[in-house]
Enzyme design. Sequence first.
Site, PDB file in Angstrom:
ATOM      1  N   HIS A   1      40.636  40.142  38.608  1.00 46.21           N
ATOM      2  CA  HIS A   1      39.761  39.682  38.234  1.00 46.21           C
ATOM      3  C   HIS A   1      38.829  39.172  39.543  1.00 46.21           C
ATOM      4  CE1 HIS A   1      35.430  39.147  36.753  1.00 46.21           C
ATOM      5  NE2 HIS A   1      35.412  39.959  35.715  1.00 46.21           N
ATOM      6  N   HIS A   2      37.989  39.683  39.890  1.00 48.14           N
ATOM      7  CA  HIS A   2      37.519  39.229  41.568  1.00 48.14           C
ATOM      8  C   HIS A   2      37.166  38.163  41.749  1.00 48.14           C
ATOM      9  CE1 HIS A   2      36.341  39.621  45.378  1.00 48.14           C
ATOM     10  NE2 HIS A   2      35.868  41.134  45.400  1.00 48.14           N
ATOM     11  N   ALA A   3      36.965  37.717  40.150  1.00 51.15           N
ATOM     12  CA  ALA A   3      36.418  35.669  39.754  1.00 51.15           C
ATOM     13  C   ALA A   3      37.762  34.766  40.324  1.00 51.15           C
ATOM     14  CB  ALA A   3      36.273  35.681  38.622  1.00 51.15           C
TER      15      ALA A   3
ATOM     16  N   ASN B   1      36.925  32.155  46.340  1.00 54.47           N
ATOM     17  CA  ASN B   1      36.436  33.349  46.824  1.00 54.47           C
ATOM     18  C   ASN B   1      35.881  32.532  48.219  1.00 54.47           C
ATOM     19  OD1 ASN B   1      35.987  36.814  45.927  1.00 54.47           O
ATOM     20  ND2 ASN B   1      35.938  35.042  44.086  1.00 54.47           N
TER      21      ASN B   1
END
Length: 466
Positions: free
Chosen positions: A138-140, A307
């Site tokens: 997941h990009h989180a 991120n």
Amino acid sequence: MQRLSGLDASFLYLETSTQLMHVCGLIELDGSTIPGGYSFDKLKAELAARTKAMPTFRRKLQDSRLNLDHPVWVEDTDFDIDRHCHLVAVPGPGGREALADLCGRIASQPLDRTRPLWEMWVIEGLDNGHVAVMSKMHHAGVDGVTGANMMSELCGLTSDAPRRDPATIPEGAGKASSLDIAVGGLLAVAARPAKLARLVPDSLAVLPQWIGRARRGEAMPAPFTAPRTSFNGTITGHRKIAYATLDLDKVKDVKNAFDVKVNDVVLTLCAGALRDYLDGRNELPDKSLVAMVPVSVHDKSDRPGTNQVSGMFTELATQISDPVQRLRTIGDRNPIVKNHNEALGANLLQDWSQFAAPAVFGAAMRLYARLRLAERHPVVHNLVISNVPGPPVPLYFLGAMITGMFPLGPVFHGAGLNITVMSLDGKLHVGLVSCSELAPELWDLADAFPTALDELLTAAHEQERK
């Protein structure tokens, strides 16, 4: 506990049943290099052993009804590798299309948010006897740099690369009670007005500065100025995957012949392939396509969170038919775009994302999709293009030699195409993801990449003879 940054949490809030916010990777492996030979159980056991030393693979989300801020990461005390590593086989002949179709179906399924947000699907039955692994994260929890670092923990320069020294294992995410989460969230929200007061003046200066740069020809293209194409609409939850492999030495020959950077050549290859793809469908715009290019700010940002990225808009010069002129145009414009992006500041996106409210943000995203608003306003940008540099030497994934590594990013409403390029061991691997309904013939685009490189290489050889 580790609280998610606003940017990390935004990928949770952006996610809907059709806009899935995980990043994927397709890895092709030669299992014969594994000491003692390949078996799924052996591969899974090695993965389990290595994830014990990798806290980011064992953290999961936790929240509280009383929490006013973003969720937190905590240690998964019930971690089980069998919930994350799965075995499947390609149905029928195991060629590239069959493998990509299977991976597209895997990419179309959301991750279970009650567990650590990653999966790996080991795929057998390929025609060449190799094995593939389709990963989902997941990009989180990852961006380009952290995702590559996590994968590097599972890789080595030899088939029998040692595991991490237990003494160097970092601390895990820890535990948190509902009260801990709520109190921490309250304190974070209480500090927001002061942060907003500092942020607003700098942000208000962005627009006049952008206009001034545009008048001087020193600005990147503004959002909402891209032409519309067939892949700029409302996406569904269905994913299409395709890929291509190019010779990195040929890319460098082009770079050297025209005195540009590798990234300039990569963007020109994407532009050439897109031009061929759209022209074949009689929908090539007269105006240049605009790509959003993620930019790592890990070495510039002091903000917390996984991120650490900003994004810049760049024109692909797809309106130019001559590939050399297209390359020179991109090469001339890229320093201007990069300079403008740096002038905006490494922390602007991260700072504003701290104010993303989960209830409001999530509801707005679902309404945006339901009303198909991506088709009602000007196109923000046409697609996402990422270029990830990898090592110039062979890599071994859990003992198996990597023969192909294709990164696959997410797609968004209004931008239903993602192209991610990664270099590895003398090859340039191109991974493409689209919404199946918006770009069903994605292999046509993938197969246009070798042609685009041949055009540039021919021009480079002619340049050298002059």
